[in-house]
Design an enzyme around this catalytic site. Sequence first.
Site, PDB file in Angstrom:
ATOM      1  N   HIS A 103       0.685  -1.062   0.001  1.00 45.84           N
ATOM      2  CA  HIS A 103      -0.098   0.045   0.007  1.00 45.84           C
ATOM      3  C   HIS A 103       0.803   1.349  -0.038  1.00 45.84           C
ATOM      4  CE1 HIS A 103       0.287  -0.192   4.519  1.00 45.84           C
ATOM      5  NE2 HIS A 103       0.350   0.832   4.329  1.00 45.84           N
ATOM      6  N   ASP A 133       0.405  -7.630   1.273  1.00 44.41           N
ATOM      7  CA  ASP A 133       0.600  -6.043   1.474  1.00 44.41           C
ATOM      8  C   ASP A 133       2.179  -6.098   1.569  1.00 44.41           C
ATOM      9  OD1 ASP A 133       0.061  -3.482   1.894  1.00 44.41           O
ATOM     10  OD2 ASP A 133      -0.071  -3.717   3.784  1.00 44.41           O
ATOM     11  N   GLY A 208       3.011   6.284   8.088  1.00 43.42           N
ATOM     12  CA  GLY A 208       4.375   6.389   7.745  1.00 43.42           C
ATOM     13  C   GLY A 208       5.247   5.430   8.198  1.00 43.42           C
ATOM     14  N   ASN A 209       4.821   4.863   9.317  1.00 47.12           N
ATOM     15  CA  ASN A 209       5.543   3.841   9.813  1.00 47.12           C
ATOM     16  C   ASN A 209       5.519   2.372   9.020  1.00 47.12           C
ATOM     17  OD1 ASN A 209       5.748   4.693  13.053  1.00 47.12           O
ATOM     18  ND2 ASN A 209       7.223   3.669  12.373  1.00 47.12           N
ATOM     19  N   SER A 210       4.421   2.310   8.060  1.00 46.38           N
ATOM     20  CA  SER A 210       4.366   1.272   7.280  1.00 46.38           C
ATOM     21  C   SER A 210       5.436   0.947   6.558  1.00 46.38           C
ATOM     22  CB  SER A 210       3.074   1.556   6.279  1.00 46.38           C
ATOM     23  OG  SER A 210       1.796   1.648   6.925  1.00 46.38           O
ATOM     24  N   GLY A 267      -6.776 -25.591  -2.794  1.00 45.01           N
ATOM     25  CA  GLY A 267      -7.797 -26.305  -3.469  1.00 45.01           C
ATOM     26  C   GLY A 267      -8.819 -26.583  -2.381  1.00 45.01           C
TER      27      GLY A 267
END
Length: 462
Positions: A103, A133, A208-210, A267
């Site tokens: 992101h 992510d 912002g830490n992401s 599956g």
Amino acid sequence: MIRSALVALCLLYPAAPVLAESLIPRSQAEISMSFAPVVKQASPAVVNIYAQKVVERRRSPFASDPFFSDFFRDLGPSRPEVQNSLGSGVVLTDDGVIVSNYHVVGEADDIRVVLHDRREFAAEVLLADQESDLAILKLVDAPKDMAHLQLRDSDTVEVGELVLAIGNPFGVGQTVSSGIVSGLARSGTALGSGRGYFIQTDAPINPGNSGGALIDLNGDLIGVNTSILSRSGGSNGIGFAIPAKLVAQFVDQARDGKTRFERPWAGMGGQVVDAAMAETLGLDVPGGVIVAKLHPASPFSEAGIVVGDVIRAVDGLPVNTPPEMLFRMSVAGLGADAEVSYVHDGREKEATVHLIAAPEDPPRAPVTTGRDAPIPGLSVETVNPAVVAERGLTGDIDGVIVTEPGAIGARVGLLRGDILLAVNGAEVADGAAMEAEMAAARKRLDLTLIRQGRQMVLRLRL
């Protein structure tokens, strides 16, 4: 008596300095007892990332309508718009391979990486996956011998360990926060685009830490910070980090030249075994994933597992939710043999499951309708297990997926990703069947489709 009192006083007086000395650090090691050495070692490997993406925005006259906005989102004039994102990243190799969140950099047109010493470099995405992510980047013209972090086996992380979160919150510059590992095997609770298995921490994680680092006290990377769950929207919540063991798989696939993360295909459909279900199944304690359905080509089916069995562990580690099981398969990797523990008819059993990619069966067989079709330029592909895995679809779906609606298709309300099930009431299993049903249509065209999990019908007059 006076002499005795003076002796007693003399004996007591030296005791005070001894007590005071015991409270004062007596060595340089005691004076330096802090997180500073770990931060000094690890912080040069944590970078700031600035990403830009140019998107075409259309202002539809139905934009504020809760029903028609989905159908007519492509109407109206378009204009370019720049989207900016700010985040963090972690350098993993000395030649400039970096991990961050999808992101933060996913689908970005321009990515700038700012190092700890303020030097800036352009970067390109090697591999990105919205479901996990995670994204792997590579610096263009990277400097030599870059500071980088070692990946720790995140399966060895324990609740209660001290951890540090390093990142660039709110764009103010690199910041360090401390906390502990407050939970493991968290699934389905984090915010954002990531789904799956997370390490939970109480170390503050802000915007912002992401993509930043979650490290242990040895300075090794145990996870990539991805989101925080907070009632107030501030940092006083619980943070989530993607385990380093999954990051290692991403790095391996990126180095192998993969541009899309390939995860093993189960599956199967599963359900959490709660207390009520455990009692019904005769299990001593709740836990595990009960097999609710199996695809005929599932590797679990080939290993002898059947509907109704309860999967308890993969490679010796417990699984209690479907996302946990998918995580265990993902870190094992494609082509690996996973040892699966399960319960069948009340008995504990073991099976070796060979992990495979989702099969392209039936073939996608892409089709684009011609000029004379009721909806010319409509491109579709047959839905198969590989398409389901790529698109993150759920449930048993037979039909075709819209890859490009075309000018007319967009005008009548078709969108990319729509699953077309039937034309004028006749089911369509592939693109050829769809073309035939459209060609046979005369006065009307009813398209039965699934959009974002909801079934609907588009009715058109010809």
